[in-house]
Design a protein around this motif. Structure first.
Motif, short mmCIF file in Angstrom:
data_model
loop_
_atom_site.label_atom_id
_atom_site.label_comp_id
_atom_site.label_asym_id
_atom_site.label_seq_id
_atom_site.Cartn_x
_atom_site.Cartn_y
_atom_site.Cartn_z
N ALA A 1 0.85 -1.20 0.00
CA ALA A 1 0.00 0.00 0.00
C ALA A 1 0.88 1.24 0.00
CB ALA A 1 -0.92 0.00 1.21
N LYS A 2 0.37 2.31 -0.57
CA LYS A 2 1.13 3.56 -0.62
C LYS A 2 1.40 4.05 0.80
CE LYS A 2 1.02 8.20 -2.61
NZ LYS A 2 2.38 8.11 -3.14
N ASN A 3 2.58 4.55 1.00
CA ASN A 3 2.99 5.10 2.30
C ASN A 3 2.86 4.08 3.43
OD1 ASN A 3 3.59 7.61 1.19
ND2 ASN A 3 1.48 8.29 1.38
N SER A 4 3.20 2.84 3.14
CA SER A 4 3.24 1.84 4.19
C SER A 4 4.62 1.20 4.21
CB SER A 4 2.17 0.76 3.98
OG SER A 4 2.42 0.01 2.82
N MET A 5 5.04 0.80 5.38
CA MET A 5 6.34 0.15 5.50
C MET A 5 6.40 -0.64 6.79
SD MET A 5 9.05 3.12 6.57
CE MET A 5 8.70 4.22 7.94
N PHE A 6 7.46 -1.42 6.92
CA PHE A 6 7.65 -2.28 8.08
C PHE A 6 9.06 -2.12 8.61
CE2 PHE A 6 3.70 -4.39 7.30
CZ PHE A 6 3.58 -4.44 5.93
N LEU A 7 9.23 -2.51 9.85
CA LEU A 7 10.56 -2.59 10.45
C LEU A 7 10.61 -3.88 11.26
CD1 LEU A 7 13.30 -1.12 10.77
CD2 LEU A 7 12.42 -0.25 12.95
N GLN A 8 11.38 -4.84 10.78
CA GLN A 8 11.58 -6.09 11.49
C GLN A 8 12.71 -5.91 12.48
OE1 GLN A 8 9.84 -9.07 11.22
NE2 GLN A 8 11.09 -9.79 12.92
N LEU A 9 12.43 -6.15 13.74
CA LEU A 9 13.41 -6.00 14.80
C LEU A 9 13.78 -7.39 15.31
CD1 LEU A 9 11.55 -3.21 16.85
CD2 LEU A 9 13.19 -2.88 15.00
N ASN A 10 15.03 -7.77 15.14
CA ASN A 10 15.51 -9.07 15.61
C ASN A 10 16.61 -8.90 16.63
OD1 ASN A 10 13.78 -10.46 13.84
ND2 ASN A 10 15.32 -10.48 12.21
N ASN A 11 16.81 -9.93 17.44
CA ASN A 11 17.88 -9.91 18.44
C ASN A 11 17.84 -8.62 19.27
OD1 ASN A 11 20.12 -10.78 19.87
ND2 ASN A 11 21.59 -9.99 18.36
N LEU A 12 16.66 -8.32 19.78
CA LEU A 12 16.47 -7.07 20.51
C LEU A 12 17.25 -7.04 21.81
CD1 LEU A 12 12.70 -6.60 19.76
CD2 LEU A 12 14.48 -4.89 19.31
N LYS A 13 17.71 -5.84 22.15
CA LYS A 13 18.50 -5.62 23.35
C LYS A 13 17.79 -4.59 24.23
CE LYS A 13 22.69 -6.16 20.54
NZ LYS A 13 23.96 -5.52 20.11
N PRO A 14 18.09 -4.57 25.52
CA PRO A 14 17.45 -3.57 26.40
C PRO A 14 17.66 -2.14 25.90
CG PRO A 14 18.47 -5.26 27.72
CD PRO A 14 18.87 -5.55 26.30
N GLU A 15 18.78 -1.86 25.29
CA GLU A 15 19.04 -0.51 24.79
C GLU A 15 18.20 -0.14 23.58
OE1 GLU A 15 21.30 -2.91 25.42
OE2 GLU A 15 22.92 -2.91 23.91
N ASP A 16 17.46 -1.09 23.03
CA ASP A 16 16.52 -0.80 21.96
C ASP A 16 15.18 -0.28 22.48
OD1 ASP A 16 17.72 -3.77 20.35
OD2 ASP A 16 18.24 -1.69 19.85
N THR A 17 15.01 -0.30 23.79
CA THR A 17 13.77 0.19 24.39
C THR A 17 13.57 1.66 24.06
OG1 THR A 17 13.83 -1.41 26.20
CG2 THR A 17 12.58 0.63 26.56
N ALA A 18 12.44 1.98 23.44
CA ALA A 18 12.17 3.35 23.00
C ALA A 18 10.78 3.41 22.38
CB ALA A 18 13.20 3.81 21.98
N MET A 19 10.33 4.64 22.14
CA MET A 19 9.16 4.86 21.30
C MET A 19 9.66 4.92 19.87
SD MET A 19 5.85 5.29 21.53
CE MET A 19 5.41 6.10 23.07
N TYR A 20 9.05 4.15 19.00
CA TYR A 20 9.45 4.10 17.61
C TYR A 20 8.42 4.85 16.75
CZ TYR A 20 13.18 0.78 18.56
OH TYR A 20 14.34 0.20 19.02
N TYR A 21 8.94 5.71 15.89
CA TYR A 21 8.10 6.55 15.05
C TYR A 21 8.39 6.29 13.57
CZ TYR A 21 7.64 9.33 19.34
OH TYR A 21 7.41 9.74 20.62
N CYS A 22 7.36 6.33 12.76
CA CYS A 22 7.60 6.35 11.32
C CYS A 22 7.40 7.78 10.82
CB CYS A 22 6.69 5.37 10.58
SG CYS A 22 4.94 5.79 10.52
N ALA A 23 8.08 8.09 9.74
CA ALA A 23 8.06 9.44 9.22
C ALA A 23 8.21 9.42 7.71
CB ALA A 23 9.19 10.27 9.85
N VAL A 24 7.72 10.49 7.09
CA VAL A 24 7.77 10.61 5.63
C VAL A 24 8.43 11.93 5.25
CG1 VAL A 24 6.36 11.03 3.58
CG2 VAL A 24 5.80 9.14 5.11
N ARG A 25 9.30 11.84 4.29
CA ARG A 25 9.92 13.02 3.68
C ARG A 25 9.36 13.12 2.28
NH1 ARG A 25 14.36 16.46 3.55
NH2 ARG A 25 15.60 16.53 1.64
#
Length: 119
Positions: free
Chosen positions: A72-96
């Motif tokens: 779909a237009k303006n859709s995307m994914f982020l596969q996160l593997n082997n996660l670490k505690p330092e990856d803890t955060a709010m994740y945002y998507c953005a468009v330019r």
């Protein structure tokens, strides 16, 4: 106009798949990116993908995270593997809308974020 989903709480080494979907009016998107912000820290770029499919990753994401576009237009994914505690955060998507695609560029449109917690 951008809605993220897929966040959650996982243990170290776990995986998550984040989704970003554009809603409402469609808009030009030369570049789409994922960013994250942990409490008390500045927002940082994670990964970006251009309309041509050119991809860039932050050093912290390379080898563990995978960005991809949706059908779909303006859709995307982020596969996160082997996660670490330092990856803890709010994740945002953005468009330019127009211009070069990299994590230091200015992105006009932002979602509300999805929380990722790794323990």
């Amino acid at each position: 106009q951008l809605v993220e989903s897929g966040g959650g709480s996982v243990q170290t080494g776990g995986s998550l798949r984040l989704s970003c979907a554009g809603s409402g009016n469609t808009f030009i998107s030369d570049c789409m990116g994922w960013f994250r912000q942990a409490p008390g820290k500045e927002r940082e770029g994670v990964a970006a993908i251009s309309k041509y499919g050119t991809i860039s990753y932050a050093d912290s994401a390379r080898g563990r995270f995978t960005i991809s576009k949706g059908s779909a237009k303006n859709s995307m994914f982020l596969q996160l593997n082997n996660l670490k505690p330092e990856d803890t955060a709010m994740y945002y998507c953005a468009v330019r809308s127009r211009g070069g695609c990299n994590l230091e560029a200015y992105f006009e449109y932002w979602g509300q974020g999805t929380q990722v917690t790794v323990s």
